[in-house]
Design a protein around this motif. Sequence first.
Motif, mmCIF file in Angstrom:
data_model
loop_
_atom_site.group_PDB
_atom_site.id
_atom_site.type_symbol
_atom_site.label_atom_id
_atom_site.label_comp_id
_atom_site.label_asym_id
_atom_site.label_seq_id
_atom_site.Cartn_x
_atom_site.Cartn_y
_atom_site.Cartn_z
ATOM 1 N N PHE A 1 -18.272 -74.639 -44.305
ATOM 2 C CA PHE A 1 -18.693 -75.729 -45.301
ATOM 3 C C PHE A 1 -19.797 -75.073 -46.000
ATOM 4 O O PHE A 1 -20.657 -74.431 -45.474
ATOM 5 N N ARG A 2 -19.691 -75.164 -47.481
ATOM 6 C CA ARG A 2 -20.817 -74.913 -48.248
ATOM 7 C C ARG A 2 -21.189 -76.181 -49.268
ATOM 8 O O ARG A 2 -20.325 -76.710 -49.872
ATOM 9 N N LEU A 3 -22.377 -76.570 -49.320
ATOM 10 C CA LEU A 3 -23.049 -77.506 -50.072
ATOM 11 C C LEU A 3 -23.879 -76.862 -50.796
ATOM 12 O O LEU A 3 -24.987 -76.201 -50.623
ATOM 13 N N VAL A 4 -23.622 -77.161 -52.576
ATOM 14 C CA VAL A 4 -24.763 -76.837 -53.499
ATOM 15 C C VAL A 4 -25.300 -78.227 -54.038
ATOM 16 O O VAL A 4 -24.418 -78.888 -54.465
ATOM 17 N N VAL A 5 -26.364 -78.407 -54.044
ATOM 18 C CA VAL A 5 -27.048 -79.483 -54.682
ATOM 19 C C VAL A 5 -27.906 -78.983 -55.932
ATOM 20 O O VAL A 5 -28.692 -77.963 -55.713
ATOM 21 N N ASP A 6 -27.455 -79.655 -57.087
ATOM 22 C CA ASP A 6 -28.058 -78.909 -58.370
ATOM 23 C C ASP A 6 -28.935 -80.038 -58.904
ATOM 24 O O ASP A 6 -28.574 -80.945 -59.278
ATOM 25 N N LYS A 7 -30.320 -79.752 -59.057
ATOM 26 C CA LYS A 7 -31.300 -81.003 -59.376
ATOM 27 C C LYS A 7 -31.287 -80.965 -61.060
ATOM 28 O O LYS A 7 -31.951 -82.008 -61.365
ATOM 29 N N GLY A 8 -30.959 -80.108 -61.907
ATOM 30 C CA GLY A 8 -30.429 -80.287 -62.991
ATOM 31 C C GLY A 8 -31.578 -79.514 -63.899
ATOM 32 O O GLY A 8 -31.251 -78.604 -64.825
ATOM 33 N N SER A 9 -32.859 -79.936 -63.516
ATOM 34 C CA SER A 9 -33.887 -79.049 -64.523
ATOM 35 C C SER A 9 -34.961 -78.470 -63.463
ATOM 36 O O SER A 9 -35.243 -79.129 -62.325
ATOM 37 N N PRO A 10 -35.605 -77.567 -63.783
ATOM 38 C CA PRO A 10 -36.648 -76.893 -62.772
ATOM 39 C C PRO A 10 -38.072 -77.754 -62.853
ATOM 40 O O PRO A 10 -38.362 -77.752 -61.714
ATOM 41 N N LYS A 11 -37.743 -78.815 -63.509
ATOM 42 C CA LYS A 11 -39.167 -79.782 -63.360
ATOM 43 C C LYS A 11 -38.804 -80.824 -62.499
ATOM 44 O O LYS A 11 -39.431 -81.784 -62.062
ATOM 45 N N ASN A 12 -37.381 -81.036 -62.146
ATOM 46 C CA ASN A 12 -37.149 -82.036 -61.257
ATOM 47 C C ASN A 12 -37.211 -81.713 -59.787
ATOM 48 O O ASN A 12 -37.546 -80.383 -59.473
ATOM 49 N N LEU A 13 -37.266 -82.728 -59.054
ATOM 50 C CA LEU A 13 -37.514 -82.494 -57.603
ATOM 51 C C LEU A 13 -36.537 -83.092 -56.754
ATOM 52 O O LEU A 13 -35.679 -84.096 -57.410
ATOM 53 N N VAL A 14 -36.163 -82.629 -55.602
ATOM 54 C CA VAL A 14 -35.088 -83.077 -54.887
ATOM 55 C C VAL A 14 -35.361 -83.106 -53.238
ATOM 56 O O VAL A 14 -36.031 -82.209 -53.016
ATOM 57 N N ILE B 1 -31.171 -70.984 -54.136
ATOM 58 C CA ILE B 1 -30.396 -70.064 -54.513
ATOM 59 C C ILE B 1 -30.430 -69.926 -56.088
ATOM 60 O O ILE B 1 -29.939 -68.792 -56.586
ATOM 61 N N SER B 2 -31.407 -70.712 -56.763
ATOM 62 C CA SER B 2 -31.294 -70.560 -58.061
ATOM 63 C C SER B 2 -32.451 -71.586 -58.531
ATOM 64 O O SER B 2 -32.974 -72.224 -57.595
ATOM 65 N N PRO B 3 -33.095 -71.550 -59.853
ATOM 66 C CA PRO B 3 -34.152 -72.349 -60.159
ATOM 67 C C PRO B 3 -33.787 -73.949 -60.053
ATOM 68 O O PRO B 3 -34.700 -74.663 -59.726
ATOM 69 N N THR B 4 -32.532 -74.012 -59.816
ATOM 70 C CA THR B 4 -32.436 -75.766 -59.818
ATOM 71 C C THR B 4 -31.079 -76.037 -58.577
ATOM 72 O O THR B 4 -31.128 -77.255 -58.367
ATOM 73 N N GLN B 5 -30.862 -74.850 -58.009
ATOM 74 C CA GLN B 5 -29.733 -75.263 -56.932
ATOM 75 C C GLN B 5 -30.210 -74.844 -55.557
ATOM 76 O O GLN B 5 -30.920 -74.039 -55.404
ATOM 77 N N PHE B 6 -29.666 -75.582 -54.495
ATOM 78 C CA PHE B 6 -30.080 -75.679 -53.352
ATOM 79 C C PHE B 6 -28.835 -75.574 -52.307
ATOM 80 O O PHE B 6 -27.783 -76.470 -52.533
#
Length: 325
Positions: A273-286, A296-301
């Motif tokens: 199972f793999r989940l990726v949550v993308d917060k959209g903008s680097p300015k956003n928090l999640v 794994i990226s400036p916006t993805q966890f």
Amino acid sequence: MTFKALRLAALLACLAGASSPARANDTSAELAAGGLVLTRSDSIEMRSEDLYISQQAVRVRYVFANTSGKDVTVRVAFPMPDIGGPDFFQGDVSIPIEDAPANVLGFSTKVDGRPVKAQVEQKAIATDGEDRTAWLVANHIPLAVHLGGVDEALRALPKAKRDEAVRLGLYDPDQGGVWVLKTTYHWLQTFPADRPIVVEHAYTPSVGATVATNVGTEYGADIKDKYCVDKALTDTVVRAAKADENGNAPWVDHWIDYVLVTGGNWKKPIGDFRLVVDKGSPKNLVSFCGSGVKKISPTQFEMRRTNWRPEKDLSILLLVSRDAM
């Protein structure tokens, strides 16, 4: 335009949103959806599930394998979120695709890269819990309680029929249609014995929202446990609020609910199972509950699990920067 239609039009012109006990008058409520549901089978394994969630899209890629030694055909379904009920528009609910009578999330699916044409089943459940679909159809009332024209059609009925609709738990003269619309997309899928198959589906999530953030406020306790809001995130928000001349943090709360636990009708736990949550903008928090989450990226966890069977649904809190809106 009816009172209900005016409320919906006003909502859709504003934030795409969701409910919160803290700021109920400034929020709109999300509709929780999830993944595919299979008829229970001891022959089918889910080898992997790759789930991507953002405010704009939910995408899921499954690999299923049939271990029985012979082809197996089972029904696969995608249940849409329930829509309607006596308090539906009072809660200001986010509907991503506002003019769709059945596909309010824009659901689509593919098997081994080929689009699947699914059947649609819709039921109208009255306030007494009874299925009143046949009555509405017989009286030419649209089932899609969230769309314009429903209240007008009900009011246009002869008085005896309107009174009957009230008795059946379908109509409130002050609120209009009050039934719950249950919609399910489904199809028969053959799982071959000689190879795995790839099933993909995608839709637009219903995103809850409010006009500020509750993190770090007196209302923060209401969301802390649901979204596993930690001290570091809270401190970040509190510092930002203190630095603002009006005491306002520069984020607003958005949230997405994803139903994880209803689809486990296969032989074994999910292999990979793999989940990726993308917060959209680097300015956003999640913030969301999960262990081993890594950026794994400036916006993805990302969160990974092996031989995993979900025990609770997923709730994601996004603190969206006002600058990114």
